[in-house]
Design a protein around this motif. Structure first.
Motif, PDB file in Angstrom:
ATOM      1  N   ALA A  13      -3.715  -4.272  -8.596  1.00  0.00           N
ATOM      2  CA  ALA A  13      -2.361  -3.926  -9.029  1.00  0.00           C
ATOM      3  C   ALA A  13      -1.729  -2.888  -8.105  1.00  0.00           C
ATOM      4  N   LEU A  14      -2.513  -1.917  -7.666  1.00  0.00           N
ATOM      5  CA  LEU A  14      -1.958  -0.889  -6.786  1.00  0.00           C
ATOM      6  C   LEU A  14      -1.666  -1.430  -5.390  1.00  0.00           C
ATOM      7  N   ILE A  15      -2.473  -2.341  -4.908  1.00  0.00           N
ATOM      8  CA  ILE A  15      -2.176  -2.987  -3.624  1.00  0.00           C
ATOM      9  C   ILE A  15      -0.861  -3.757  -3.751  1.00  0.00           C
ATOM     10  N   ASP A  16      -0.713  -4.494  -4.840  1.00  0.00           N
ATOM     11  CA  ASP A  16       0.519  -5.235  -5.100  1.00  0.00           C
ATOM     12  C   ASP A  16       1.712  -4.279  -5.161  1.00  0.00           C
ATOM     13  N   LEU A  17       1.565  -3.211  -5.913  1.00  0.00           N
ATOM     14  CA  LEU A  17       2.635  -2.226  -6.044  1.00  0.00           C
ATOM     15  C   LEU A  17       3.016  -1.657  -4.679  1.00  0.00           C
ATOM     16  N   ALA A  18       2.032  -1.337  -3.875  1.00  0.00           N
ATOM     17  CA  ALA A  18       2.302  -0.786  -2.542  1.00  0.00           C
ATOM     18  C   ALA A  18       3.049  -1.797  -1.674  1.00  0.00           C
ATOM     19  N   ALA A  68       3.430   7.254  -6.428  1.00  0.00           N
ATOM     20  CA  ALA A  68       3.814   8.660  -6.527  1.00  0.00           C
ATOM     21  C   ALA A  68       3.528   9.410  -5.227  1.00  0.00           C
ATOM     22  N   LYS A  69       2.745   8.802  -4.369  1.00  0.00           N
ATOM     23  CA  LYS A  69       2.403   9.387  -3.063  1.00  0.00           C
ATOM     24  C   LYS A  69       2.554   8.301  -2.011  1.00  0.00           C
ATOM     25  N   ASP A  70       2.573   8.699  -0.776  1.00  0.00           N
ATOM     26  CA  ASP A  70       2.562   7.746   0.322  1.00  0.00           C
ATOM     27  C   ASP A  70       1.239   6.971   0.279  1.00  0.00           C
ATOM     28  N   MET A  71       1.307   5.680   0.553  1.00  0.00           N
ATOM     29  CA  MET A  71       0.084   4.867   0.474  1.00  0.00           C
ATOM     30  C   MET A  71      -0.988   5.300   1.479  1.00  0.00           C
ATOM     31  N   ARG A  72      -0.604   6.042   2.504  1.00  0.00           N
ATOM     32  CA  ARG A  72      -1.598   6.550   3.467  1.00  0.00           C
ATOM     33  C   ARG A  72      -2.389   7.714   2.895  1.00  0.00           C
ATOM     34  N   GLU A  73      -1.906   8.255   1.760  1.00  0.00           N
ATOM     35  CA  GLU A  73      -2.552   9.405   1.125  1.00  0.00           C
ATOM     36  C   GLU A  73      -3.376   9.025  -0.113  1.00  0.00           C
ATOM     37  N   LEU A 129      -5.136   3.068   0.876  1.00  0.00           N
ATOM     38  CA  LEU A 129      -4.328   1.983   0.332  1.00  0.00           C
ATOM     39  C   LEU A 129      -3.528   1.271   1.419  1.00  0.00           C
ATOM     40  N   ASP A 130      -2.994   1.996   2.381  1.00  0.00           N
ATOM     41  CA  ASP A 130      -2.218   1.352   3.443  1.00  0.00           C
ATOM     42  C   ASP A 130      -3.069   0.384   4.267  1.00  0.00           C
ATOM     43  N   GLN A 131      -4.365   0.675   4.420  1.00  0.00           N
ATOM     44  CA  GLN A 131      -5.253  -0.233   5.147  1.00  0.00           C
ATOM     45  C   GLN A 131      -5.415  -1.547   4.387  1.00  0.00           C
ATOM     46  N   LEU A 132      -5.513  -1.462   3.068  1.00  0.00           N
ATOM     47  CA  LEU A 132      -5.666  -2.669   2.256  1.00  0.00           C
ATOM     48  C   LEU A 132      -4.384  -3.497   2.252  1.00  0.00           C
ATOM     49  N   VAL A 133      -3.246  -2.820   2.246  1.00  0.00           N
ATOM     50  CA  VAL A 133      -1.967  -3.532   2.328  1.00  0.00           C
ATOM     51  C   VAL A 133      -1.883  -4.271   3.658  1.00  0.00           C
TER      52      VAL A 133
END
Length: 151
Positions: A13-18, A68-73, A129-133
């Motif tokens: 869900a968070l990957i999708d959201l990102a 709530a934060k940048d996906m790199r964080e 998270l940004d890597q997974l996106v």
């Protein structure tokens, strides 16, 4: 260590959201449809992720969720801990400073458990998270940048 559906579905869900929240908040309904996760369950997961400070909700028409934060964080470890709690597969009182293990001074297996625990935590904390996106985009979009698959 075995993750529950909370961790597995919450990460999806968070990957999708990102992927989809860069321009507008994303609704539970749209995440549910893309990820094939019940809306009711997603609401529970999002509440946990919101409490952990990883997502924010926007009310009203056109509302939904955003990071709530940048996906790199945001690390996979942050997400999994918010949903699963501790990721340590072995709870060893000998590793705790105030642990009540009578064999702590002579027990050598605690070093095995510590290395396993440390390895898991280090691994999930290094994946952002940004890597997974980006990996998802490679799998779904190829070189065209156009979406050709369902996440």
């Amino acid at each position: 260590m075995k993750l529950s559906t909370k961790g597995r579905y919450g990460l999806r869900a968070l990957i999708d959201l990102a992927q989809y929240s860069s321009e507008a908040p994303v609704s539970i309904t749209s995440i549910s449809a893309r990820q094939d996760i019940s809306e009711r369950y997603l609401e529970q997961l999002m509440a946990m992720l919101k409490k952990a400070g990883l997502v924010s909700s926007i009310r009203g028409a056109g509302g939904g969720y955003v990071l709530a934060k940048d996906m790199r964080e945001i690390s996979v470890g942050d997400i999994l801990r918010a949903l699963e709690g501790s990721l340590e597969p072995v709870e060893c009182q000998g590793l705790e400073p105030d642990g009540e293990c009578k064999a702590a001074d002579s027990c050598v297996t605690k070093y095995v458990w510590k290395r396993i625990n440390d390895s898991i935590n280090r691994t999930v904390d290094e994946i952002m998270l940004d890597q997974l996106v980006e990996e998802s985009r490679k799998k779904c979009c190829g070189d065209t940048g156009q979406r050709i698959c369902k996440n």
